[in-house]
Design a protein around this motif. Structure first.
Motif, short mmCIF file in Angstrom:
data_model
loop_
_atom_site.label_atom_id
_atom_site.label_comp_id
_atom_site.label_asym_id
_atom_site.label_seq_id
_atom_site.Cartn_x
_atom_site.Cartn_y
_atom_site.Cartn_z
N ILE A 117 -17.44 6.93 -4.65
CA ILE A 117 -17.47 5.53 -4.23
C ILE A 117 -16.35 4.74 -4.93
CG2 ILE A 117 -18.83 3.40 -4.22
CD1 ILE A 117 -21.34 5.22 -4.12
N SER A 118 -16.19 5.01 -6.23
CA SER A 118 -15.13 4.35 -6.99
C SER A 118 -13.76 4.70 -6.42
CB SER A 118 -15.21 4.77 -8.46
OG SER A 118 -14.12 4.27 -9.19
N TRP A 119 -13.58 5.95 -6.08
CA TRP A 119 -12.31 6.39 -5.50
C TRP A 119 -12.03 5.66 -4.19
CZ3 TRP A 119 -11.64 9.44 -0.95
CH2 TRP A 119 -10.34 9.83 -0.72
N MET A 120 -13.03 5.56 -3.33
CA MET A 120 -12.86 4.88 -2.05
C MET A 120 -12.48 3.41 -2.26
SD MET A 120 -16.12 6.49 0.02
CE MET A 120 -15.93 5.34 1.38
N LEU A 121 -13.13 2.76 -3.22
CA LEU A 121 -12.87 1.34 -3.46
C LEU A 121 -11.45 1.12 -3.98
CD1 LEU A 121 -14.00 -1.55 -3.53
CD2 LEU A 121 -14.70 -1.13 -5.89
N THR A 122 -11.02 1.93 -4.94
CA THR A 122 -9.69 1.72 -5.51
C THR A 122 -8.59 2.08 -4.52
OG1 THR A 122 -10.01 3.87 -6.61
CG2 THR A 122 -10.27 1.91 -7.96
N VAL A 123 -8.78 3.15 -3.73
CA VAL A 123 -7.81 3.47 -2.69
C VAL A 123 -7.75 2.34 -1.65
CG1 VAL A 123 -7.28 5.01 -0.76
CG2 VAL A 123 -7.91 5.97 -2.96
N GLY A 124 -8.92 1.79 -1.32
CA GLY A 124 -8.95 0.68 -0.38
C GLY A 124 -8.19 -0.53 -0.90
N TRP A 125 -8.41 -0.85 -2.18
CA TRP A 125 -7.74 -2.00 -2.76
C TRP A 125 -6.23 -1.81 -2.82
CZ3 TRP A 125 -8.24 -6.88 -3.28
CH2 TRP A 125 -9.49 -7.48 -3.43
N GLU A 126 -5.78 -0.63 -3.24
CA GLU A 126 -4.33 -0.43 -3.34
C GLU A 126 -3.69 -0.48 -1.96
OE1 GLU A 126 -4.12 4.44 -3.84
OE2 GLU A 126 -5.22 3.22 -5.29
N THR A 127 -4.44 -0.05 -0.94
CA THR A 127 -3.94 -0.13 0.43
C THR A 127 -3.82 -1.58 0.89
OG1 THR A 127 -4.96 2.01 0.95
CG2 THR A 127 -4.38 0.59 2.81
N VAL A 128 -4.83 -2.38 0.59
CA VAL A 128 -4.81 -3.80 0.96
C VAL A 128 -3.64 -4.52 0.28
CG1 VAL A 128 -6.03 -5.99 0.63
CG2 VAL A 128 -7.26 -3.99 1.51
N THR A 130 -0.83 -3.27 -0.98
CA THR A 130 0.45 -2.80 -0.45
C THR A 130 0.74 -3.40 0.92
OG1 THR A 130 0.23 -0.72 -1.68
CG2 THR A 130 1.77 -0.74 0.18
N SER A 131 -0.28 -3.48 1.75
CA SER A 131 -0.12 -4.08 3.08
C SER A 131 0.27 -5.55 2.98
CB SER A 131 -1.42 -3.94 3.87
OG SER A 131 -1.81 -2.59 3.98
N LEU A 132 -0.39 -6.27 2.09
CA LEU A 132 -0.08 -7.69 1.93
C LEU A 132 1.35 -7.90 1.45
CD1 LEU A 132 -3.38 -9.05 0.32
CD2 LEU A 132 -2.52 -9.48 2.62
N ALA A 133 1.79 -7.07 0.51
CA ALA A 133 3.17 -7.18 0.02
C ALA A 133 4.16 -6.91 1.14
CB ALA A 133 3.39 -6.20 -1.14
N THR A 134 3.86 -5.96 2.01
CA THR A 134 4.74 -5.65 3.14
C THR A 134 4.80 -6.80 4.13
OG1 THR A 134 4.20 -3.30 2.91
CG2 THR A 134 5.15 -4.01 5.00
N LEU A 135 3.64 -7.35 4.48
CA LEU A 135 3.59 -8.46 5.43
C LEU A 135 4.28 -9.70 4.87
CD1 LEU A 135 -0.11 -8.06 6.66
CD2 LEU A 135 1.97 -7.62 7.99
N ALA A 136 4.11 -9.94 3.58
CA ALA A 136 4.75 -11.11 2.96
C ALA A 136 6.26 -10.99 2.99
CB ALA A 136 4.27 -11.27 1.52
N MET A 348 -2.72 5.77 0.67
CA MET A 348 -2.40 4.34 0.62
C MET A 348 -1.34 3.99 1.67
SD MET A 348 -0.52 2.32 -2.48
CE MET A 348 1.05 3.14 -2.09
N ILE A 349 -0.32 4.80 1.77
CA ILE A 349 0.74 4.55 2.74
C ILE A 349 0.21 4.65 4.17
CG2 ILE A 349 2.93 5.43 3.66
CD1 ILE A 349 3.60 6.32 0.77
N ALA A 350 -0.62 5.67 4.43
CA ALA A 350 -1.19 5.83 5.77
C ALA A 350 -2.07 4.63 6.14
CB ALA A 350 -2.00 7.13 5.83
N GLY A 351 -2.90 4.19 5.19
CA GLY A 351 -3.75 3.03 5.45
C GLY A 351 -2.94 1.77 5.64
N SER A 352 -1.87 1.62 4.88
CA SER A 352 -1.02 0.43 5.00
C SER A 352 -0.32 0.40 6.35
CB SER A 352 0.01 0.41 3.87
OG SER A 352 -0.61 0.34 2.60
N VAL A 353 0.10 1.55 6.84
CA VAL A 353 0.73 1.63 8.16
C VAL A 353 -0.23 1.11 9.22
CG1 VAL A 353 1.54 3.23 9.94
CG2 VAL A 353 2.34 3.47 7.59
#
Length: 501
Positions: A117-128, A130-136, A348-353
């Motif tokens: 569960i911890s792994w899923m949460l941290t991977v989710g956060w790093e994906t979010v 990274t996505s925000l930085a890309t969109l910005a 993270m990269i796949a989720g950000s895409v």
């Protein structure tokens, strides 16, 4: 991977930055360094992101007034990061990663469940992040007339992902150095941003926002708790584990809480004032939380803003990818730490895409993600806090890795408490904006709370319920188990029979 008592010779104890070879092992006495004050830098650097400004719009989106949102923010941010401070104490008492120390409560292999569960949460956060930085970045380039389409997003994603992955793979020393620079640069540029857009604040408009109900206030409070401190509790001891065992527990709690809370509190206040002054801005933030903030800026500051936005988000993502790698190892994957971090970087990269190029409504998915995983993490946090409160001694290092040791292999009590608290929690939250989460909220009707369309539907009571149930259950039922563990003599053979993954 090294065993608990080994000290990897390839790791420098000086100032030179090298690849961290530590995985789940305990940090040796010779490598424990610093004071609790040094915890300020990683925690401040990870939370100084201008995303904190956007939380002002998120909070007001619950239909509450400025003063209610301010109260929810102050309470939610400080209390949630205080929980991080308490769990960070376990790091200096055991000198192992958070999700290894969690084995004292869950057993050596029973701890795989919260680790996943911890792994899923941290991977989710790093994906979010990274996505925000890309969109910005794409938004800034678009305003400057330099593009902003697919090509820009691809390049921005590559740069942000590279910074994040390199930091996570290299490990502790680079992260501590990186976070210090991020703190200074983003801190200064954020102050400049605030000065430049201050004239867009209209207090008469902000103060006229009507107050919401108690249920709406609680909903905003829980959302802010999950968005800030509860999103970090599962990694809270990953940095304090490098402190000497004799470090002040009050210092660890205080500097963790202060470092993590200072920037979000200031940013939230200003974000509330900005979002409350413009309904148009508030709505735009839901689609592009960082990029929407550029609409208030003069052209000459757009590039510095892109720098502060990207660095702030990378600061959080680096800590997440580092901790997600450790969580993956604790879940049973037997690879070196740096390979685990690299694997998480690929995810993270796949989720950000997906988020950058295909997802529609960002805010709905984001809130659904936070509340859904926030419930089991809150349950884990309750178990961990109660277990830590019951202990009077430091952890036995060898038994954290030995299934037949004092902490056991798969004890049923903590697992049942976590599963039960999570089941209750999911029954008391709703995520109707995210179609894949509409099954939640199944206890709102039986408990007389108005069902999925009633006043309590969006109060997110399930997060608080899971935290409280797991904490009280462990406190009441786990005392005897902890006393029995602490009555045993220290392990005579630290490396015998260890479980290395």
């Amino acid at each position: 991977m090294t065993h608990p008592q080994e000290s990897p010779g390839s790791r420098s104890t000086g100032r030179q930055i090298q690849l961290e070879t530590h995985g789940l092992d305990v940090i040796g006495d010779a490598e424990r360094k610093g004071t609790p004050r040094t915890l300020f830098w990683p925690w401040f650097g990870a939370n100084v992101s201008v995303l904190g400004l956007s939380y002002g719009a998120f909070a007001l989106g619950f239909g509450i007034s400025f003063w209610q949102a301010l109260a929810a923010g102050v309470l939610g941010i400080i209390v949630s990061f205080l929980l991080c401070g308490f769990i960070a104490v376990a790091g200096k008492r055991g000198s192992a990663p958070t999700m290894v120390l969690s084995r004292a409560a869950y057993g050596v292999r029973g701890n795989r469940l919260p680790s996943v569960i911890s792994w899923m949460l941290t991977v989710g956060w790093e994906t979010v992040l990274t996505s925000l930085a890309t969109l910005a970045t794409a938004t800034v380039f678009s305003r400057l007339g330099w593009g902003g389409g697919t090509e820009t997003k691809v390049v921005a994603l590559m740069v942000v992902a590279a910074l994040t992955v390199v930091g996570g793979v290299m490990g502790f020393d680079l992260i501590m150095r990186l976070q210090t620079w991020i703190t200074v640069i983003t801190g200064v540029l954020t102050v400049v941003y605030v000065a430049l857009v201050a004239d867009h604040i209209h207090w008469s408009t902000v103060s006229a926002i009507p107050a919401g109900s108690a249920q709406q206030f609680i909903g905003a409070l829980v959302f802010l708790m999950t968005g800030f401190g509860l999103g970090w509790v599962n990694a809270a001891a990953d940095y304090s584990r490098y402190l000497p065992r004799g470090s002040s527990s009050r210092g660890v709690i205080g500097w963790t809480t202060f470092g993590a809370s200072a920037a979000p509190l200031l940013l939230l206040v200003f974000g509330l004032l900005l979002a409350g002054s413009s309904a148009t801005l508030s709505k735009a933030i839901a689609a592009d939380p960082i990029g929407a903030l550029t609409t208030l800026l003069p052209t000459w500051f757009l590039v510095p803003f892109a720098v502060v936005a990207v660095l702030g988000l990378v600061g959080g993502a680096v800590l997440d990818i580092y901790s997600s790698g450790l969580a993956l190892l604790s879940a049973g994957v037997r690879v070196p730490r740096y390979l685990a971090a690299l694997f998480d970087g690929v995810l993270m990269i796949a989720g950000s895409v997906y988020i950058v190029f295909f997802a529609g409504d960002f805010l709905a998915q984001f809130m659904g993600f936070l509340t859904t995983l926030g419930v089991p993490i809150a349950a884990w946090c309750g178990v961990m806090l109660a277990d830590l409160a019951l202990r009077r001694r430091d952890y036995d290092e060898g038994d954290l890795y030995r299934p037949r040791g004092r902490y056991g292999d798969v004890p049923l009590l903590p697992l049942l408490l976590t599963l039960g608290a999570t089941a209750v929690g999911w029954g008391l939250v709703t995520n109707t904006a995210a179609s894949w989460l509409t099954w939640q909220g199944y206890l709102l009707e039986p408990f007389g709370l108005g069902g999925k369309s009633g006043a309590w539907a969006y109060a997110n009571l399930g997060v608080l319920a899971a935290l409280a149930l797991a904490f009280l259950g462990t406190l009441l039922l786990g005392r005897g188990r902890v006393r029995e563990q602490e009555a045993q003599a220290p392990s005579p053979s630290p490396n015998e029979g260890v479980y290395s993954a």
